[in-house]
Structures are given as C-alpha cells and as structure tokens.
Design an enzyme around this catalytic site. Structure first.
Site, PDB file in Angstrom:
ATOM      1  N   HIS A  65       0.830  -1.204   0.000  1.00  0.00           N
ATOM      2  CA  HIS A  65       0.000   0.000   0.000  1.00  0.00           C
ATOM      3  C   HIS A  65       0.863   1.252   0.000  1.00  0.00           C
ATOM      4  O   HIS A  65       1.915   1.285   0.635  1.00  0.00           O
ATOM      5  CB  HIS A  65      -0.940   0.009   1.216  1.00  0.00           C
ATOM      6  N   GLU A  85      -8.828   7.623  -4.839  1.00  0.00           N
ATOM      7  CA  GLU A  85      -9.261   7.629  -3.440  1.00  0.00           C
ATOM      8  C   GLU A  85      -8.606   8.764  -2.661  1.00  0.00           C
ATOM      9  O   GLU A  85      -9.276   9.481  -1.902  1.00  0.00           O
ATOM     10  CB  GLU A  85      -8.958   6.274  -2.796  1.00  0.00           C
ATOM     11  N   ALA A 120      -9.194   3.307   5.033  1.00  0.00           N
ATOM     12  CA  ALA A 120     -10.155   3.487   3.941  1.00  0.00           C
ATOM     13  C   ALA A 120     -10.494   4.973   3.903  1.00  0.00           C
ATOM     14  O   ALA A 120     -11.368   5.440   4.626  1.00  0.00           O
ATOM     15  CB  ALA A 120     -11.393   2.632   4.163  1.00  0.00           C
ATOM     16  N   VAL A 121      -9.757   5.723   3.088  1.00  0.00           N
ATOM     17  CA  VAL A 121      -9.859   7.183   3.119  1.00  0.00           C
ATOM     18  C   VAL A 121     -11.268   7.679   2.825  1.00  0.00           C
ATOM     19  O   VAL A 121     -11.687   8.705   3.359  1.00  0.00           O
ATOM     20  CB  VAL A 121      -8.835   7.881   2.188  1.00  0.00           C
TER      21      VAL A 121
END
Length: 167
Positions: A65, A85, A120-121
């Site tokens: 990530h 995202e 999880a933005v």
C-alpha cells in the site's frame, strides 16, 4: 452475479485484480471458490484468502500500500484506484504544512510498525479524520495495529468491489 461466476479465470483476475494493491494473487486464489452468491460472498472469499495467507503474505500485502499524501509516491505514480481515493479527500492538494504533517506521521508510523499507514480514506472523515486516526493508531501495540491495518484493507477492497460490480 452470474456474469461474474461465468468469467474465465483470466477475465476474473483482470476484472478484480485492482482490488488489492499490487497483489492480484489474492483474486487468483479466490477465483477457485466460485460460484459466489452475491458481492458480500465474493468479498468474504477474497478476505478468506487474506486471512489464510499467513503473516508474511499479509505483511507483504500491507507493505504494497502507498503512503498517504506522499510526494515521492505521487511522482512515481499511484495505482489509478489509490490516486482517485486520495484525491477524493483532498490528499492530492495539501498545503506544505499539511504535507509536512503527513510526512512526519507516515515516517513515525512506518518506523513503529514496519508498513505504511492504511485507512479506507473514503470512510475516514477527510484530511482531519485521517490525521486524527494516524495520531491515535500510533499508540496501538503492534498486534492490534496489524489487525487494524488488515481490517482497513478489507474496507478498501469492499469499496472498490462495489465500484466494480455496481453499474
């Protein structure tokens, strides 16, 4: 779901490989679990592969990530999904002070835990929510944070999966 369940193996992997950052092997392993009753079962299949992959593979997944709001990674190129995202919450347009704060927290987090901060933005409440989570989670022990990061991967995958299967 019938169209998903009848995809060739190659087409299945191509369609869903984007769900996990640079880790299409997860999708490849989940493909063998078909048929899936619904998107929730498909997501559960993906996460079952992650859960049974062992700590080394899980750590490699976390390390794949990108760091949030990291200038070097932005220049080098994020995946289309990560770029979108991060942009959705303004991480692509930070002030110098905000970039500096993200850099400071990213460095502290990665030094402490050995993988980048994952959240999880789209569910995090914007830049302020992300910064607050970074500061808070720095206080976690390694085991708790490893589990939290994997949980956040699951949320990211669910959101991306909904994007893929929703017309």
């Amino acid at each position: 779901m019938s169209d998903i369940n009848t995809l060739t193996r190659k087409a299945f992997i191509e369609r869903f490989g984007l769900l996990f950052e640079h880790n299409p092997w997860i999708v490849a392993q989940a493909e063998t679990m078909r048929p899936f009753a619904d998107p929730e079962a498909l997501h559960a299949g993906f996460m079952k592969v992650v859960a049974h992959s062992g700590p080394e593979a899980q750590l490699a997944l976390l390390r794949a990530h990108p760091k949030l709001a990291d200038k070097a990674q932005v220049k080098a190129g994020l995946t289309k999904e990560s770029a979108s995202e991060q942009a959705s919450v303004g991480l692509n347009a930070l002030t110098e002070a905000e970039f500096a704060r993200f850099h400071e927290l990213n460095t502290a987090y990665e030094t402490r835990f050995g993988f980048p901060f994952i959240i999880a933005v789209r569910l995090a409440g914007g830049k302020a929510g992300i910064l607050n989570a970074m500061e808070t989670r720095l206080g976690n022990d390694a085991e708790t944070e490893f589990a939290t990061a994997l949980s956040e991967v699951g949320k990211i995958v669910w959101l991306r999966l909904k994007d893929v299967v929703t017309p």
